[in-house]
Design an enzyme around this catalytic site. Structure first.
Site, PDB file in Angstrom:
ATOM      1  N   ASP A  44     -28.053 -13.907 -25.535  1.00 13.94           N
ATOM      2  CA  ASP A  44     -28.628 -13.899 -26.877  1.00 13.94           C
ATOM      3  C   ASP A  44     -29.994 -14.582 -26.911  1.00 13.94           C
ATOM      4  OD1 ASP A  44     -27.912 -16.555 -26.708  1.00 13.94           O
ATOM      5  OD2 ASP A  44     -26.428 -16.487 -28.309  1.00 13.94           O
ATOM      6  N   SER A  45     -30.399 -15.142 -25.778  1.00 14.17           N
ATOM      7  CA  SER A  45     -31.784 -15.612 -25.615  1.00 14.17           C
ATOM      8  C   SER A  45     -32.752 -14.441 -25.740  1.00 14.17           C
ATOM      9  CB  SER A  45     -31.956 -16.302 -24.264  1.00 14.17           C
ATOM     10  OG  SER A  45     -31.456 -15.490 -23.217  1.00 14.17           O
ATOM     11  N   ASP A  83     -23.760 -11.503 -23.696  1.00 12.53           N
ATOM     12  CA  ASP A  83     -23.395 -12.467 -24.723  1.00 12.53           C
ATOM     13  C   ASP A  83     -22.770 -11.765 -25.927  1.00 12.53           C
ATOM     14  OD1 ASP A  83     -23.544 -15.236 -24.565  1.00 12.53           O
ATOM     15  OD2 ASP A  83     -25.727 -15.278 -24.738  1.00 12.53           O
ATOM     16  N   LYS A 111     -19.529 -13.300 -22.790  1.00 10.27           N
ATOM     17  CA  LYS A 111     -19.581 -14.759 -22.920  1.00 10.27           C
ATOM     18  C   LYS A 111     -19.600 -15.151 -24.394  1.00 10.27           C
ATOM     19  CE  LYS A 111     -23.392 -17.184 -22.260  1.00 10.27           C
ATOM     20  NZ  LYS A 111     -23.448 -17.892 -23.575  1.00 10.27           N
ATOM     21  N   GLU A 113     -19.482 -18.931 -27.077  1.00 17.72           N
ATOM     22  CA  GLU A 113     -19.801 -20.354 -27.086  1.00 17.72           C
ATOM     23  C   GLU A 113     -18.734 -21.181 -27.787  1.00 17.72           C
ATOM     24  OE1 GLU A 113     -23.695 -21.115 -28.629  1.00 17.72           O
ATOM     25  OE2 GLU A 113     -24.667 -19.626 -27.343  1.00 17.72           O
ATOM     26  N   GLU A 175     -24.428 -26.053 -20.227  1.00 18.34           N
ATOM     27  CA  GLU A 175     -25.847 -26.126 -20.582  1.00 18.34           C
ATOM     28  C   GLU A 175     -26.230 -27.514 -21.086  1.00 18.34           C
ATOM     29  OE1 GLU A 175     -29.249 -23.762 -23.188  1.00 18.34           O
ATOM     30  OE2 GLU A 175     -27.194 -23.021 -23.139  1.00 18.34           O
TER      31      GLU A 175
END
Length: 274
Positions: A44-45, A83, A111, A113, A175
């Site tokens: 999502d970056s 993501d 992935k 979070e 992270e």
């Protein structure tokens, strides 16, 4: 042969480091795959590095799929991770729909979070290879900051990592945590860990591709600039502007010409139709 989750677990078992980079487009995917990366990651970056958003939370599922499909066309050997965008996995049922959508467009795994034990368990039980993500979570933390710096917060992160592994996580991204904590968690877990700003002792490393290529102006302690591609691009753009403005491009070598007979016929037609 395309790399699998089993291959990634074998690397941890054999004390071999796992390599991973973000990717958002086809030509970069081709180069990364050719370079032998273990994992190519459509993160999502994408939002902050490719689409110009201020936060990763602005990325939609449709945008993620659009870029995932482009990257998939370029990936032949690497494991392809995607993501799950913000607010697309708020409950197990929604998460499974999102995961299946991403997998249907080429992702090998997904992935998410934070502490999402029920979501991870549901995805894993339905055959989805799901990656957890602890430490700094861009989708949920408003301020970029190192997590787990104190005894109490570090202890919580260790316990959380074990809980997410027990829930069914296949891999874990760590992270912005202290190196000591990255080492402890990596040694505690049977599943591989991938660090970004988590020190030298995680089972692998990931960087944002623009950071490691020097395309962005950011100077991040946890990143390394492997090439000043941004400077090279800027210089190339400036040179192009100059050459076009001063009629130095295109040159004869850059043009195509008509055959003489065809050109003469055209000139004759023009002279008759003035």
């Amino acid at each position: 042969m395309p790399k699998t989750m089993n291959d990634l677990h074998q690397k941890k078992q054999n004390a071999l480091k796992i390599t991973m980079l973000t990717c958002y487009d086809y030509p970069t995917a081709v180069l990364q795959d050719r370079a032998g990366l273990d994992v190519i990651f459509v993160g999502d970056s994408l939002g902050t590095n490719e689409l110009g958003y201020e936060r990763e939370t602005s990325v939609t599922l449709d945008e993620m799929i659009h870029h995932l499909k482009a990257v998939r066309r370029g990936v032949k050997e690497s494991y392809l991770l995607a993501d799950m965008p913000y607010q697309t996995y708020v409950n197990p049922g929604m998460a499974l729909v999102t995961a299946r959508e991403l997998i249907s467009h080429g992702a090998d795994g997904v992935k998410l979070e934070g502490m999402q034990e029920d979501v991870i368990s549901h995805l894993s039980n339905n055959g989805v290879e799901v990656w957890a993500h602890l430490g700094y979570n861009p989708q949920y933390h408003n301020k970029i900051a190192v997590q787990g710096k104190t005894y109490d917060s570090a202890k919580i992160l260790v316990s959380d990592a074990i809980a997410l592994q027990d829930a069914g996580a296949s891999m874990m991204v760590l992270e912005l945590i202290p190196e000591e904590l990255g080492k402890v968690i990596s040694e505690k877990l049977a599943i591989p860990t991938i660090g970004i700003g988590a020190g030298r002792y995680t089972d692998g490393q990931v960087l944002i591709v623009q950071d490691m290529l020097g395309i962005t102006a950011r100077e991040l302690r946890h990143a390394k600039n492997y090439a000043n591609i941004g400077d090279i691009m800027h210089e190339a753009f400036q040179t192009y502007v100059h050459e076009v403005e001063f009629n130095e491009f295109p040159q004869p070598a850059n043009v195509r010409n008509m055959k003489e007979q065809e050109r003469e016929q055209l000139m004759h037609w023009l002279s008759m139709n003035r």
